[in-house]
Write a protein that holds these residues in place. Structure first.
Motif, mmCIF file in Angstrom:
data_model
loop_
_atom_site.group_PDB
_atom_site.id
_atom_site.type_symbol
_atom_site.label_atom_id
_atom_site.label_comp_id
_atom_site.label_asym_id
_atom_site.label_seq_id
_atom_site.Cartn_x
_atom_site.Cartn_y
_atom_site.Cartn_z
ATOM 1 N N UNK A 78 0.819 -1.219 0.000
ATOM 2 C CA UNK A 78 0.000 0.000 0.000
ATOM 3 C C UNK A 78 0.851 1.266 0.000
ATOM 4 N N UNK A 79 2.160 1.122 0.160
ATOM 5 C CA UNK A 79 3.091 2.250 0.082
ATOM 6 C C UNK A 79 3.911 2.130 -1.207
ATOM 7 N N UNK A 80 4.044 3.192 -2.010
ATOM 8 C CA UNK A 80 3.417 4.494 -1.822
ATOM 9 C C UNK A 80 1.969 4.539 -2.322
ATOM 10 N N UNK A 81 1.564 3.445 -3.009
ATOM 11 C CA UNK A 81 0.182 3.347 -3.478
ATOM 12 C C UNK A 81 -0.109 1.880 -3.732
ATOM 13 N N UNK A 82 -1.399 1.491 -3.788
ATOM 14 C CA UNK A 82 -1.732 0.093 -4.091
ATOM 15 C C UNK A 82 -1.180 -0.309 -5.463
ATOM 16 N N UNK A 83 -0.918 -1.596 -5.665
ATOM 17 C CA UNK A 83 -0.293 -2.045 -6.912
ATOM 18 C C UNK A 83 -1.227 -2.048 -8.121
ATOM 19 N N UNK A 84 -2.527 -1.881 -7.894
ATOM 20 C CA UNK A 84 -3.502 -1.987 -8.976
ATOM 21 C C UNK A 84 -4.801 -1.311 -8.561
ATOM 22 N N UNK A 85 -5.611 -0.961 -9.544
ATOM 23 C CA UNK A 85 -6.957 -0.467 -9.255
ATOM 24 C C UNK A 85 -7.912 -1.615 -8.943
ATOM 25 N N UNK A 86 -7.485 -2.830 -9.236
ATOM 26 C CA UNK A 86 -8.334 -4.006 -9.036
ATOM 27 C C UNK A 86 -7.754 -4.869 -7.916
ATOM 28 N N UNK A 87 -7.868 -4.391 -6.680
ATOM 29 C CA UNK A 87 -7.356 -5.161 -5.555
ATOM 30 C C UNK A 87 -8.111 -6.471 -5.388
ATOM 31 N N UNK A 88 -9.384 -6.453 -5.717
ATOM 32 C CA UNK A 88 -10.178 -7.674 -5.611
ATOM 33 C C UNK A 88 -9.591 -8.776 -6.482
#
Length: 242
Positions: A78-88
């Protein structure tokens, strides 16, 4: 292939020193992967190290251990941002989730901020095996003792609550944890509380504890609860050695 039913392995273990790598997976991690029932391909593990700030050095150590075990690993940073827009999709494509220890308070706050809590709930219901160590054990329960706020342990009560119990970890190795569990159960701040020594784990199918497991010969697991007279009772659970 998902597990046949919602499955959680909540532990105070999973690692050992490696011969050629800094860490290797101990039997509890291997058992978590086995519970997914994968055959014909390499198992896929989703590694979540939110509780230690997604340290890239630890991710590298974990990836080396996974490669040694023949597992594919993806890191849900989650740092610095999530790896994808589709966490599901990122999580549900995996066979097992392993959550690293650290600050369970920070972990829970960030998971809720990014919607990881709901993704993990769906993954659990879909048969992805949820597992982890320390903070990665407490998080699945209602709460328990934590050092997230400083050296003096405090109780949290805002765990994900997939399991309707409280949880104590490092029960044998950190002297302040057992007294706080007993005090919390006595005061009613904690309810039925399952605890693990280092090297032990608790296997749940749905919300039922089905067995306690250990990767060390002296590790134990315990149930702490109040009896009908309001007295705190600690029961040593039967344990299977891996």
């Amino acid at each position: 292939m998902p597990a046949e039913q919602p499955t959680i392995l909540a532990t105070s273990g999973g690692y050992r020193a490696g011969d050629r790598t800094r860490i290797e997976f101990a039997p509890l991690v291997h058992h978590a992967v086995e519970l997914a029932g994968v055959s014909g391909r390499a198992p896929r593990i989703c590694h979540v190290a939110t509780a230690i700030g997604d340290q890239r050095s630890w991710n590298a150590d974990f990836a080396e251990a996974a490669d040694l075990a023949g597992y594919q690993v993806r890191h849900l940073n989650l740092f610095p941002m999530p790896p994808t827009d589709d966490l599901r999709g990122f999580v549900l494509e995996c066979d097992a989730v392993w959550v690293q220890g650290g600050s369970v308070a920070n972990l829970l706050a960030l998971w809720r901020l990014h919607g990881v809590d709901e993704v993990l709930r769906e993954a659990w219901q879909s048969g992805v095996v949820l597992a982890g160590v320390s903070a990665g054990s407490i998080c699945w329960h209602k709460g328990g003792p934590t050092d997230s706020f400083g050296p003096e342990l405090r109780l949290i009560d805002n765990g994900l609550g997939l399991l309707p119990f409280d949880n104590g970890v490092h029960y044998d190795s950190e002297a302040r944890r057992r007294p706080l569990v007993h005090a919390g159960v006595a005061s009613g701040e904690l309810g039925r509380t399952y605890c693990t020594d280092d090297g032990a784990g608790l296997l749940y199918h749905g919300t039922e504890l089905v067995e306690a497991l250990a990767e060390r010969k002296n590790s134990g697991a315990y149930l702490v609860e109040r009896d009908a007279d309001g007295k705190v009772v600690e029961t040593t659970l039967d344990i299977r050695r891996l």
